[in-house]
Design a protein around this motif. Structure first.
Motif, PDB file in Angstrom:
ATOM      1  N   ALA A   1      -6.698   0.789   1.995  1.00  8.93           N
ATOM      2  CA  ALA A   1      -5.341   0.614   1.468  1.00  8.93           C
ATOM      3  C   ALA A   1      -5.069  -0.771   0.892  1.00  8.93           C
TER       4      ALA A   1
ATOM      5  N   PRO B   1       0.823  -1.212   0.000  1.00 11.01           N
ATOM      6  CA  PRO B   1       0.000   0.000   0.000  1.00 11.01           C
ATOM      7  C   PRO B   1       0.859   1.265   0.000  1.00 11.01           C
TER       8      PRO B   1
ATOM      9  N   ASP C   1      -5.687   3.408  -3.893  1.00 11.77           N
ATOM     10  CA  ASP C   1      -5.074   4.068  -2.743  1.00 11.77           C
ATOM     11  C   ASP C   1      -5.179   5.592  -2.802  1.00 11.77           C
TER      12      ASP C   1
END
Length: 414
Positions: A305, A222, A312
């Motif tokens: 995430a 992420p 994202d």
């Protein structure tokens, strides 16, 4: 909210551990749950993605054999987490009025293994060989129904099926149930067991999964500039939520308050999030409003995430729109970097981690963040776990799913 609602029990089975203590310790240590799959069907079907984050402890090691034969894997995982949460709340063997006990347990897909295995049986062996329990095993409300039977819960057994937002939405449904005054205790959570060749092939073909077959532990990244998709995971999370009055009367240990929550929808695209994060923004604002909290009260976010290139950034956009300059004071954990994406169970497990973070004053670590995307300048908890400040504060858990579903839960320290 006229009634204060509190968390008194936690349960989980995840790629990091078979219960909450082991999962929590691994989340603080920065453990990677994804591994190369060893099943023969990976090679048989020549899957383009050959890894996933399977649970650390098989449910068959915890449940009795007759139970596993009557439950889909997703229900098995949900039952393991629910039993732990119920015992953790001190309710095992307690005499409760079943008409004031409810269940709100979610899934994104449900009994996919039962459905597809039964189809294979029908085609290969004929209709007489299809198990009589096939329908109750494959139905998405299977876990909710089984858990309600286990607990004798008669106030309602509800099931949120909102893709990857399902786990958090189940908590908000529990909040609604408890707010009526007719319910004292709700077992809430989510479960998923979809590490099956068909979902893996489908997610891979839509370019949603990471292709880092040579390094599964580093695949979920992420906020990293080199993120290339999510990692399929499985597991379950469960939280016992009850009115503070009920919890205090029986001397229960309280982890945190479920202060508020909100659900919105994008109405933008069946899979892609609104690029401006407008639905997520509304959900964050409404969750804080329902908690009677200000943005300055928030110190920690366990973010959705997923590690997808498109997903994202809009989540950051939403957080920036809501928190403004205060976002610099909010530490963000992206725990899917460790667990993979548990789909309908993700928000439930991440809510467990958010509650633990507030109770222990410690934010779990985000792994694999080697080069943070400059378009996402969040204060990410990377490298090692981080201490949270003492005093009253709000922790947020956000989940967003295919179909444009947005769900946000707000927890307060006690």
């Amino acid at each position: 909210m006229s009634r204060r609602l509190v968390i008194t029990g936690l349960g989980a089975t995840t790629p990091l551990g078979g219960d909450v203590p082991s999962t929590w310790d691994a989340a603080l240590a920065g453990t990677a749950g994804a591994k190369t799959l060893q099943q023969d069907w990976v090679e048989k079907y020549q899957l383009p993605v050959t890894f996933a984050a399977e649970v650390a402890v098989e449910p068959a090691e915890v449940l009795a054999r007759p139970e596993t034969r009557r439950m889909d894997r997703s229900t098995q995982l949900g039952m393991v987490a629910a039993r732990e949460a119920w015992a953790d709340a001190g309710l095992q063997g307690a005499e409760l009025d079943g008409e004031r006990v409810g269940v709100s347990f979610a899934t994104g897909i449900g009994g996919v293994w039962t459905l597809l295995d039964s189809w294979d049986t029908l085609r290969e062996k004929g209709p007489r060989r299809v198990l009589p329990m096939t329908v109750p095993m494959l139905m998405p409300n299977g876990a909710s129904g089984a858990i309600s039977l286990e607990l004798g819960a008669k106030a309602g057994a509800r099931t949120a099926v909102s893709a990857c937002a399902s786990g958090v939405e189940a908590l908000i449904m529990a909040l609604d149930m408890l707010s009526t005054g007719d319910v004292d205790v709700v077992m809430a959570g989510g479960t998923e067991a979809a590490i099956h060749p068909l979902p893996l092939a489908a997610f891979a073909n839509m370019q949603a999964l990471s292709r880092r077959n040579d390094d599964p532990g580093a695949a979920s990244r992420p906020y990293d500039v080199d993120r290339d998709g999510f990692v399929m995971g499985e597991g379950a999370g469960a939280l016992v939520i009850e009115t503070e009055e009920h919890a205090r009367a029986r001397g229960a240990t309280i982890y945190a308050e479920l202060a508020g929550g909100a659900v919105t929808s994008d109405a933008h695209h069946i899979t892609a999030p609104d690029p401006d994060g407008l639905g997520a923004t509304r959900a964050l604002r409404r969750a804080l409003a329902s908690a009677s909290a200000s943005v300055q009260d928030v110190t920690h976010v366990n973010a959705h995430a997923t590690s997808t290139p498109l997903g994202d950034v809009p989540e950051y956009t939403a957080m920036k729109a809501v928190f403004g300059n205060h976002l610099d004071e909010v530490c963000v954990s992206a725990t899917k970097s460790q667990t993979g994406h548990l789909l309908g169970a993700a928000g439930a497990v991440e809510s467990v981690l958010t509650v633990k973070a507030l109770a222990e004053r410690k934010a779990p670590v985000t792994i694999n963040l080697d080069n943070q995307d400059p378009e996402i300048p969040l204060d990410v908890v990377a490298g090692s776990a981080r201490d949270l400040d003492p005093g009253e504060q709000i922790g947020i858990c956000s989940s967003f799913g295919f179909g444009g579903h947005n769900a946000v839960a707000a927890f307060r320290t006690v």
